[in-house]
Design a protein around this motif. Structure first.
Motif, mmCIF file in Angstrom:
data_model
loop_
_atom_site.group_PDB
_atom_site.id
_atom_site.type_symbol
_atom_site.label_atom_id
_atom_site.label_comp_id
_atom_site.label_asym_id
_atom_site.label_seq_id
_atom_site.Cartn_x
_atom_site.Cartn_y
_atom_site.Cartn_z
ATOM 1 N N LYS A 44 0.827 -1.160 -0.011
ATOM 2 C CA LYS A 44 -0.010 0.103 0.055
ATOM 3 C C LYS A 44 1.017 1.207 -0.172
ATOM 4 C CE LYS A 44 -3.155 3.085 0.699
ATOM 5 N NZ LYS A 44 -4.009 3.616 -0.595
ATOM 6 N N SER A 45 0.465 2.319 -0.947
ATOM 7 C CA SER A 45 1.431 3.632 -0.822
ATOM 8 C C SER A 45 1.458 4.065 0.676
ATOM 9 C CB SER A 45 0.677 4.652 -1.469
ATOM 10 O OG SER A 45 0.414 4.200 -3.022
ATOM 11 N N ASN A 68 -13.749 4.796 -4.964
ATOM 12 C CA ASN A 68 -12.927 4.834 -3.532
ATOM 13 C C ASN A 68 -12.215 6.104 -3.484
ATOM 14 O OD1 ASN A 68 -9.610 5.084 -3.071
ATOM 15 N ND2 ASN A 68 -10.293 4.291 -5.272
ATOM 16 N N SER A 69 -12.560 6.814 -2.197
ATOM 17 C CA SER A 69 -11.992 7.731 -1.436
ATOM 18 C C SER A 69 -11.126 7.332 -0.355
ATOM 19 C CB SER A 69 -12.943 9.180 -1.466
ATOM 20 O OG SER A 69 -11.752 10.039 -1.149
ATOM 21 N N MET A 70 -10.275 6.709 -0.145
ATOM 22 C CA MET A 70 -9.618 5.915 0.895
ATOM 23 C C MET A 70 -8.812 7.040 1.833
ATOM 24 S SD MET A 70 -10.608 2.958 0.411
ATOM 25 C CE MET A 70 -9.856 1.852 1.791
ATOM 26 N N GLY A 71 -8.203 7.893 1.173
ATOM 27 C CA GLY A 71 -7.477 9.029 1.864
ATOM 28 C C GLY A 71 -6.008 8.306 2.508
ATOM 29 N N LEU A 72 -5.606 7.574 1.594
ATOM 30 C CA LEU A 72 -4.093 6.915 2.135
ATOM 31 C C LEU A 72 -3.954 6.482 3.329
ATOM 32 C CD1 LEU A 72 -1.296 9.613 0.376
ATOM 33 C CD2 LEU A 72 -1.296 6.947 0.701
ATOM 34 N N PRO A 73 -4.928 5.736 3.538
ATOM 35 C CA PRO A 73 -4.748 4.940 5.110
ATOM 36 C C PRO A 73 -3.552 3.941 4.841
ATOM 37 C CG PRO A 73 -6.640 3.830 3.840
ATOM 38 C CD PRO A 73 -6.093 5.034 2.993
ATOM 39 N N ASN A 125 4.328 7.023 -5.993
ATOM 40 C CA ASN A 125 2.818 7.301 -6.314
ATOM 41 C C ASN A 125 2.692 8.559 -6.709
ATOM 42 O OD1 ASN A 125 0.165 7.724 -6.574
ATOM 43 N ND2 ASN A 125 -0.361 6.411 -4.883
ATOM 44 N N SER A 127 -0.003 9.987 -7.933
ATOM 45 C CA SER A 127 -1.291 10.264 -8.515
ATOM 46 C C SER A 127 -2.330 9.942 -7.544
ATOM 47 C CB SER A 127 -1.531 9.128 -9.687
ATOM 48 O OG SER A 127 -1.095 7.935 -9.434
ATOM 49 N N CYS A 128 -2.191 9.948 -6.282
ATOM 50 C CA CYS A 128 -3.094 9.778 -5.432
ATOM 51 C C CYS A 128 -4.332 11.153 -5.525
ATOM 52 C CB CYS A 128 -2.593 9.706 -4.195
ATOM 53 S SG CYS A 128 -4.246 9.461 -2.698
ATOM 54 N N PRO A 129 -5.647 10.635 -5.839
ATOM 55 C CA PRO A 129 -6.632 11.614 -6.105
ATOM 56 C C PRO A 129 -7.479 12.041 -4.864
ATOM 57 C CG PRO A 129 -7.678 9.543 -6.735
ATOM 58 C CD PRO A 129 -6.061 9.173 -6.229
ATOM 59 N N ASN A 130 -7.167 11.441 -3.598
ATOM 60 C CA ASN A 130 -8.355 11.448 -2.512
ATOM 61 C C ASN A 130 -7.653 12.100 -1.265
ATOM 62 O OD1 ASN A 130 -9.956 10.017 -4.264
ATOM 63 N ND2 ASN A 130 -8.861 8.069 -3.750
ATOM 64 N N ASN A 192 -3.556 4.803 -12.377
ATOM 65 C CA ASN A 192 -4.256 5.106 -11.067
ATOM 66 C C ASN A 192 -5.645 5.318 -11.310
ATOM 67 O OD1 ASN A 192 -4.687 5.423 -8.319
ATOM 68 N ND2 ASN A 192 -2.730 6.199 -8.156
ATOM 69 N N SER A 193 -6.390 5.018 -10.325
ATOM 70 C CA SER A 193 -7.991 5.401 -10.675
ATOM 71 C C SER A 193 -8.332 6.729 -11.457
ATOM 72 C CB SER A 193 -8.657 5.376 -9.341
ATOM 73 O OG SER A 193 -8.304 6.320 -8.615
HETATM 74 O O1 LIG Z 1 -7.410 6.987 -1.300
HETATM 75 C C1 LIG Z 1 -6.294 6.239 -1.565
HETATM 76 O O2 LIG Z 1 -5.707 5.962 -0.641
HETATM 77 C C2 LIG Z 1 -5.832 6.203 -2.958
HETATM 78 N N1 LIG Z 1 -6.721 5.787 -3.887
HETATM 79 C C3 LIG Z 1 -6.671 5.385 -5.193
HETATM 80 O O3 LIG Z 1 -7.557 5.183 -6.047
HETATM 81 N N2 LIG Z 1 -5.444 5.827 -5.821
HETATM 82 C C4 LIG Z 1 -4.334 6.093 -4.832
HETATM 83 O O4 LIG Z 1 -3.209 6.304 -5.396
HETATM 84 C C5 LIG Z 1 -4.677 6.338 -3.439
HETATM 85 CL CL1 LIG Z 1 -3.403 6.708 -2.498
#
Ligand SMILES: O=C(O)c1[nH]c(=O)[nH]c(=O)c1Cl
Length: 309
Positions: A44-45, A68-73, A125, A127-130, A192-193
């Motif tokens: 995971k990033s 998804n909008s995980m937010g880099l957990p 990475n 390209s994290c959009p979230n 990426n997404s």
């Molecule tokens: O919200 C995320 O963690 C996330 N979600 C993505 O779809 N791409 C990413 O690179 C990341 Cl870092």
């Protein structure tokens, strides 16, 4: 049929791996990928410090993929660096994804990764959009150039970059021109997404995910043509680099299409999240069957050989 391949001087039993972020958060998930039929896997990033990420629900499957909008957990770079230090690389290659929230954070992590001198392959990475308030780096060409210049000064090994989708030929040209300034960038992972899409539940008249008013990155069937275009665009523009394909893979046929378009390895995201690590044995079997039907014995027989009309 032989699915083996070589990439950055490493041997891969097959070209299949997870997309960073999917089934790779902690020891349990990472061990499952190590035990799966995947030819390699990626963590995971990670960020400098552990992160809880965005409020839930933050991932939802949709009819044609996921949002998804995980937010880099993540558990923080020290956990993943410790994990990649302990890995048995004779079993399969392992990548480490890095997504610092700032240039300084990326440099701090890269310095520690360099000092650890682990065989893991770094995927930076861009390209994290979230992460609210943090526009993604790869859509700001000057910021991307500065980030790569700084990381290449600090790091001492070949590494790769995880790129967002681009949708304009001029953007393919501009992004590739920047990447080609850095020979140390040995591979480009596309895509990426597709960021900041919106999925709606008609019955409840509500968005599907909580963060960012429901806006999030989409994956799955929705993104395959865009993923193939980005793979082929960078394959054509970066002859001295490898491309890793990611986006829209759920059967051996899409793996084949990514390889044909120029990918050397192929990552699986949404379909892995929905099916679990058993998917890799299925994808390998389906790819081998398709190759056999077409009379191909190795990946090199068709890799990067997409025909135009
Ligand atoms: O919200 C995320 O963690 C996330 N979600 C993505 O779809 N791409 C990413 O690179 C990341 Cl870092």
């Amino acid at each position: 049929t032989d699915l083996s391949t070589r990439f950055l001087d490493c041997a891969f039993a097959n070209p299949l791996m997870n997309a960073s972020g999917v089934w790779c958060y902690d020891q349990t998930e990472l061990d499952a990928l190590n035990l799966s039929a995947a030819g390699a896997y990626v963590t995971k990033s990670c960020t400098l410090e552990p992160r809880a990420g965005n409020p839930e629900p933050r991932y939802k499957a949709t009819p044609l993929g996921s949002i998804n909008s995980m937010g880099l957990p993540n558990l923080g770079y020290r956990f993943y660096l410790d994990y990649v230090a302990k890995h048995d690389y004779a079993r399969k290659p392992l990548f480490m994804s890095v997504a610092g929230l700032s240039l300084e954070d990326n440099l701090a992590m890269v310095r520690e990764i360099k000092a650890a001198n682990v065989p893991a392959i770094m995927e930076l990475n861009l390209s994290c959009p979230n992460v609210p308030g943090k526009p993604q780096i790869a859509y700001d060409f000057d910021a991307m150039d500065a980030m790569l210049a700084a990381v290449c000064r600090e790091y001492d090994k070949p590494f790769g970059v995880k790129m967002p989708p681009y949708f304009d030929i001029a953007h393919f040209d501009a992004a590739a021109e920047i990447l080609n300034r850095y020979p140390q960038v040995a591979f480009v992972t596309c895509i990426n997404s597709i960021g900041n899409a919106l999925a709606i539940d008609t019955e409840t008249e509500t968005v599907l995910i909580k963060p960012k008013d429901g806006f999030g990155g989409i994956g799955g069937d929705y993104v395959l043509p865009t993923a193939l275009a980005n793979v082929n665009a960078f394959f054509r523009r970066c002859p001295d680099k490898k491309v890793i394909g990611c986006g829209g893979v759920k059967t051996g046929e899409q793996v084949f299409q990514h390889l044909l378009a120029g990918a050397s390895l192929v990552q699986v995201g949404t379909a892995l999240q929905e099916e679990g690590p058993a998917i890799f044995a299925r994808l390998a079997d389906e790819l081998a069957a398709l190759m056999a039907k077409k009379g191909y014995k190795t990946l090199g027989d068709f890799q990067g050989k997409l025909k135009t009309l």
